[in-house]
Write a protein that holds these residues in place. Structure first.
Motif, PDB file in Angstrom:
ATOM      1  N   VAL A  73      45.541  72.893  18.153  1.00 26.01           N
ATOM      2  CA  VAL A  73      45.114  73.727  17.024  1.00 26.01           C
ATOM      3  C   VAL A  73      43.924  73.088  16.313  1.00 26.01           C
ATOM      4  O   VAL A  73      42.966  73.770  15.933  1.00 26.01           O
ATOM      5  CB  VAL A  73      46.291  73.950  16.055  1.00 26.01           C
ATOM      6  N   SER A  74      43.964  71.776  16.145  1.00 27.02           N
ATOM      7  CA  SER A  74      42.838  71.083  15.528  1.00 27.02           C
ATOM      8  C   SER A  74      41.582  71.204  16.374  1.00 27.02           C
ATOM      9  O   SER A  74      40.472  71.309  15.847  1.00 27.02           O
ATOM     10  CB  SER A  74      43.183  69.609  15.307  1.00 27.02           C
ATOM     11  N   GLN A  75      41.742  71.192  17.689  1.00 25.29           N
ATOM     12  CA  GLN A  75      40.575  71.367  18.556  1.00 25.29           C
ATOM     13  C   GLN A  75      39.969  72.760  18.376  1.00 25.29           C
ATOM     14  O   GLN A  75      38.738  72.922  18.369  1.00 25.29           O
ATOM     15  CB  GLN A  75      40.956  71.139  20.013  1.00 25.29           C
ATOM     16  N   ALA A  76      40.801  73.772  18.209  1.00 31.08           N
ATOM     17  CA  ALA A  76      40.295  75.121  17.959  1.00 31.08           C
ATOM     18  C   ALA A  76      39.522  75.169  16.645  1.00 31.08           C
ATOM     19  O   ALA A  76      38.472  75.819  16.547  1.00 31.08           O
ATOM     20  CB  ALA A  76      41.452  76.124  17.945  1.00 31.08           C
ATOM     21  N   ALA A  77      40.038  74.483  15.636  1.00 31.28           N
ATOM     22  CA  ALA A  77      39.348  74.440  14.346  1.00 31.28           C
ATOM     23  C   ALA A  77      38.016  73.707  14.473  1.00 31.28           C
ATOM     24  O   ALA A  77      36.998  74.129  13.903  1.00 31.28           O
ATOM     25  CB  ALA A  77      40.235  73.759  13.311  1.00 31.28           C
ATOM     26  N   ALA A  78      38.002  72.594  15.219  1.00 32.25           N
ATOM     27  CA  ALA A  78      36.764  71.833  15.404  1.00 32.25           C
ATOM     28  C   ALA A  78      35.734  72.654  16.174  1.00 32.25           C
ATOM     29  O   ALA A  78      34.532  72.591  15.885  1.00 32.25           O
ATOM     30  CB  ALA A  78      37.056  70.536  16.147  1.00 32.25           C
ATOM     31  N   LEU A  79      36.195  73.433  17.142  1.00 30.54           N
ATOM     32  CA  LEU A  79      35.289  74.316  17.880  1.00 30.54           C
ATOM     33  C   LEU A  79      34.609  75.288  16.922  1.00 30.54           C
ATOM     34  O   LEU A  79      33.392  75.512  16.999  1.00 30.54           O
ATOM     35  CB  LEU A  79      36.069  75.068  18.958  1.00 30.54           C
ATOM     36  N   ALA A  80      35.373  75.835  15.999  1.00 32.25           N
ATOM     37  CA  ALA A  80      34.789  76.741  15.012  1.00 32.25           C
ATOM     38  C   ALA A  80      33.788  76.015  14.122  1.00 32.25           C
ATOM     39  O   ALA A  80      32.698  76.531  13.833  1.00 32.25           O
ATOM     40  CB  ALA A  80      35.902  77.358  14.169  1.00 32.25           C
TER      41      ALA A  80
ATOM     42  N   GLY B 103      37.781  63.563  16.279  1.00 31.76           N
ATOM     43  CA  GLY B 103      36.538  62.835  16.448  1.00 31.76           C
ATOM     44  C   GLY B 103      36.041  63.036  17.866  1.00 31.76           C
ATOM     45  O   GLY B 103      36.800  63.478  18.747  1.00 31.76           O
ATOM     46  N   PHE B 104      34.777  62.732  18.100  1.00 31.56           N
ATOM     47  CA  PHE B 104      34.225  62.914  19.438  1.00 31.56           C
ATOM     48  C   PHE B 104      33.085  61.942  19.657  1.00 31.56           C
ATOM     49  O   PHE B 104      32.602  61.296  18.724  1.00 31.56           O
ATOM     50  CB  PHE B 104      33.769  64.359  19.658  1.00 31.56           C
ATOM     51  N   ALA B 105      32.663  61.835  20.913  1.00 30.83           N
ATOM     52  CA  ALA B 105      31.564  60.920  21.237  1.00 30.83           C
ATOM     53  C   ALA B 105      30.902  61.353  22.525  1.00 30.83           C
ATOM     54  O   ALA B 105      31.496  62.048  23.368  1.00 30.83           O
ATOM     55  CB  ALA B 105      32.065  59.489  21.366  1.00 30.83           C
ATOM     56  N   GLY B 106      29.656  60.894  22.676  1.00 32.04           N
ATOM     57  CA  GLY B 106      28.930  61.039  23.931  1.00 32.04           C
ATOM     58  C   GLY B 106      28.559  59.664  24.452  1.00 32.04           C
ATOM     59  O   GLY B 106      28.166  58.784  23.673  1.00 32.04           O
ATOM     60  N   GLY B 107      28.701  59.467  25.757  1.00 32.45           N
ATOM     61  CA  GLY B 107      28.388  58.166  26.341  1.00 32.45           C
ATOM     62  C   GLY B 107      28.259  58.263  27.849  1.00 32.45           C
ATOM     63  O   GLY B 107      28.250  59.359  28.429  1.00 32.45           O
ATOM     64  N   SER B 108      28.188  57.124  28.499  1.00 32.85           N
ATOM     65  CA  SER B 108      28.048  57.109  29.954  1.00 32.85           C
ATOM     66  C   SER B 108      29.334  57.643  30.592  1.00 32.85           C
ATOM     67  O   SER B 108      30.426  57.455  30.056  1.00 32.85           O
ATOM     68  CB  SER B 108      27.790  55.686  30.438  1.00 32.85           C
ATOM     69  N   PRO B 109      29.237  58.306  31.729  1.00 37.46           N
ATOM     70  CA  PRO B 109      30.444  58.823  32.392  1.00 37.46           C
ATOM     71  C   PRO B 109      31.479  57.732  32.657  1.00 37.46           C
ATOM     72  O   PRO B 109      32.683  57.975  32.527  1.00 37.46           O
ATOM     73  CB  PRO B 109      29.898  59.419  33.694  1.00 37.46           C
ATOM     74  N   GLU B 110      31.034  56.540  33.042  1.00 38.78           N
ATOM     75  CA  GLU B 110      31.973  55.442  33.323  1.00 38.78           C
ATOM     76  C   GLU B 110      32.791  55.095  32.090  1.00 38.78           C
ATOM     77  O   GLU B 110      34.020  54.939  32.159  1.00 38.78           O
ATOM     78  CB  GLU B 110      31.201  54.216  33.803  1.00 38.78           C
ATOM     79  N   LEU B 111      32.121  54.970  30.936  1.00 36.03           N
ATOM     80  CA  LEU B 111      32.825  54.621  29.702  1.00 36.03           C
ATOM     81  C   LEU B 111      33.731  55.763  29.264  1.00 36.03           C
ATOM     82  O   LEU B 111      34.889  55.534  28.869  1.00 36.03           O
ATOM     83  CB  LEU B 111      31.822  54.284  28.602  1.00 36.03           C
TER      84      LEU B 111
ATOM     85  N   GLY C 296      40.093  66.517  25.515  1.00 33.85           N
ATOM     86  CA  GLY C 296      39.422  67.654  24.918  1.00 33.85           C
ATOM     87  C   GLY C 296      39.324  68.865  25.816  1.00 33.85           C
ATOM     88  O   GLY C 296      39.203  68.743  27.039  1.00 33.85           O
ATOM     89  N   THR C 297      39.386  70.045  25.217  1.00 33.89           N
ATOM     90  CA  THR C 297      39.257  71.290  25.964  1.00 33.89           C
ATOM     91  C   THR C 297      37.824  71.445  26.472  1.00 33.89           C
ATOM     92  O   THR C 297      36.879  70.939  25.858  1.00 33.89           O
ATOM     93  CB  THR C 297      39.595  72.501  25.084  1.00 33.89           C
ATOM     94  N   PRO C 298      37.634  72.144  27.580  1.00 32.81           N
ATOM     95  CA  PRO C 298      36.266  72.373  28.069  1.00 32.81           C
ATOM     96  C   PRO C 298      35.370  73.049  27.041  1.00 32.81           C
ATOM     97  O   PRO C 298      34.194  72.690  26.910  1.00 32.81           O
ATOM     98  CB  PRO C 298      36.488  73.261  29.297  1.00 32.81           C
ATOM     99  N   ASP C 299      35.912  74.014  26.282  1.00 36.62           N
ATOM    100  CA  ASP C 299      35.103  74.713  25.285  1.00 36.62           C
ATOM    101  C   ASP C 299      34.642  73.771  24.179  1.00 36.62           C
ATOM    102  O   ASP C 299      33.478  73.827  23.749  1.00 36.62           O
ATOM    103  CB  ASP C 299      35.892  75.871  24.669  1.00 36.62           C
ATOM    104  N   LEU C 300      35.541  72.907  23.714  1.00 43.34           N
ATOM    105  CA  LEU C 300      35.163  71.989  22.644  1.00 43.34           C
ATOM    106  C   LEU C 300      34.171  70.951  23.161  1.00 43.34           C
ATOM    107  O   LEU C 300      33.204  70.610  22.467  1.00 43.34           O
ATOM    108  CB  LEU C 300      36.400  71.308  22.045  1.00 43.34           C
ATOM    109  N   LYS C 301      34.387  70.449  24.365  1.00 40.97           N
ATOM    110  CA  LYS C 301      33.429  69.493  24.923  1.00 40.97           C
ATOM    111  C   LYS C 301      32.037  70.115  25.044  1.00 40.97           C
ATOM    112  O   LYS C 301      31.024  69.469  24.745  1.00 40.97           O
ATOM    113  CB  LYS C 301      33.895  68.997  26.300  1.00 40.97           C
ATOM    114  N   ALA C 302      31.986  71.372  25.473  1.00 42.58           N
ATOM    115  CA  ALA C 302      30.694  72.059  25.578  1.00 42.58           C
ATOM    116  C   ALA C 302      30.053  72.208  24.200  1.00 42.58           C
ATOM    117  O   ALA C 302      28.830  72.050  24.054  1.00 42.58           O
ATOM    118  CB  ALA C 302      30.880  73.420  26.235  1.00 42.58           C
ATOM    119  N   ALA C 303      30.867  72.497  23.179  1.00 40.89           N
ATOM    120  CA  ALA C 303      30.344  72.634  21.815  1.00 40.89           C
ATOM    121  C   ALA C 303      29.838  71.297  21.279  1.00 40.89           C
ATOM    122  O   ALA C 303      28.832  71.238  20.559  1.00 40.89           O
ATOM    123  CB  ALA C 303      31.426  73.202  20.897  1.00 40.89           C
TER     124      ALA C 303
END
Length: 400
Positions: free
Chosen positions: A275-282, A249-257, A69-76
């Motif tokens: 391109v899909s990541q840009a759309a998901a960011l929006a 799709g995305f998820a949040g979890g422990s750094p190790e996992l 994932g891009t840094p921008d999408l991860k931040a979003a």
């Protein structure tokens, strides 16, 4: 000696995809078929999201990105978890994949050893057990009774946990039932999990924003922060934003996992579509003012279908709190027969005979681990649902 790997013998193709494919084939052959098998919103992706993807293409955002994932999408995504769920994740605790299914698959592949057990409440989404099997784990299926709203209870969860249990998979609101855990029901489960510190929780929240009436969505780590390190909170843009084909799709979890999941992804698909990541960011950063209108339409469809099915001889249907599915019982038609003498001995018989006689494609409950039921997706027009329910009622009345 077969060229194919023996692991393939442990799994089966997706029943929901098979039903949708059969309905398309029958339509192509000229049959009048109403397909109620697909778990896909009939609404289009909002124009503002599509416009953002077009702008990304024109700006040259068509290259490789970071693997997960891009840094921008991860931040979003991190901002979404904080805004909607009260969960605090740093960007190194976020992963982005090609759909929620890949998130789940990566997590299971990264954590399961042969013999590890994964508790899966039934009815379940068809892919959970097979993904566990592909990762050489052992699915432990726990039946959830209709009288409990198809929800896992603290007692049944406690009884299913063994020293080999590594994961519990929770899906709320549920595919296939639409059932969802309110805060009290979720607290009952998290209390059990706090006492069993070897069990991790994989929570599939993909239908989070598709809830109706006064129901309030909660996720396990939100209810019990003490479980945050052991919880993988999974979500995505497919359902609420009508972006199934964009595959994010995305998820949040422990750094190790999260790091381990990225390692799996780096050697399988690499990054999701740029391109899909840009759309998901929006989708995650723009106003969601279209959601109330769409949810109102889903609720109207739900209420119509539930009432119509309960008026059918031999069927009984609960009114779910979320998603866009109902899971009616067909127990009242088992051991009956069609006018041409075909016996209805199982929910699979019912589904096959309904498709043959009336051209209505639904999915048998056996595919979701609980019989005798069937799943209807009401993510289609109200007119189509009215026609389908009339056909189902006629079919049920014809059985003797």
């Amino acid at each position: 000696m077969s060229f194919l790997a023996t692991r393939l013998s442990r799994i089966k193709p997706s029943a929901t995809i098979a039903v949708s494919a059969k309905a398309r084939d029958l339509k192509a052959a000229g049959r009048d078929v109403i397909g109620l098998g697909a778990g896909e919103p009939d609404f289009d992706t909002p124009n503002t999201i599509k416009d953002s993807a077009i702008e990304a293409i024109c700006a040259g955002e068509t290259k490789y990105t970071n693997v997960d994932g891009t840094p921008d999408l991860k931040a979003a995504v991190a901002a979404k978890f904080k805004r909607d769920n009260g969960l605090d994740y740093a960007t190194d605790q976020i992963t982005v994949s090609t759909g929620g299914k890949q998130v789940l698959y990566n997590a299971l592949m990264a954590t399961l050893d042969p013999g590890d057990e994964v508790i899966i409440p039934a009815p379940y989404w068809v892919s959970y057990p097979d993904m566990v099997l592909l990762a050489e784990g052992e699915p432990v299926i726990v039946d959830c009774r209709a009288e409990d709203g198809f929800l896992l209870t603290p007692e049944t969860l406690e009884a299913a946990i063994t020293p080999k249990t590594k994961w519990l998979i929770l899906n709320s609101p549920s595919n296939p039932t639409g059932s969802a855990y309110d805060r009290d029901a979720m607290k009952g489960l998290t209390d059990v999990l706090m006492r069993r510190d070897h069990v991790h929780i994989m929570t599939d929240d993909i239908y989070e924003k598709l809830v109706y009436g006064n129901f309030t969505f909660v996720t396990p780590a939100q209810v019990e922060p003490g479980l945050t390190e052991r919880t993988l909170t999974v979500n995505g843009v497919s359902k609420a934003y009508a972006m199934t084909g964009w595959r994010i799709g995305f998820a949040g979890g422990s750094p190790e996992l999260i790091k381990a999941m990225a390692k799996i992804q780096s050697q399988s698909t690499s990054n999701p579509s740029s391109v899909s990541q840009a759309a998901a960011l929006a989708a995650l950063t723009q106003p969601e003012d279209y959601l109330p209108e769409r949810n109102a339409a889903f609720m109207e469809r739900r209420d119509y279908v539930v009432d119509a099915l309960n008026a059918c001889e031999g069927l009984a249907c609960q009114r779910p709190d979320g998603a866009f599915y109902v899971f009616p019982s067909c127990a009242g038609v088992i051991d009956k027969a069609t006018p041409d003498g075909k016996a209805i001995e199982t929910d699979e018989d019912f589904v096959a005979a309904l498709l043959e006689a009336e051209g209505v494609a639904v999915v048998q409950g056996a595919a979701f681990g609980l019989s005798p039921y069937f799943r209807i997706s009401y993510a289609t027009s109200l007119d189509a649902l009215k026609d389908a329910c009339a056909r189902i009622k006629r079919f049920c009345a014809s059985l003797t």
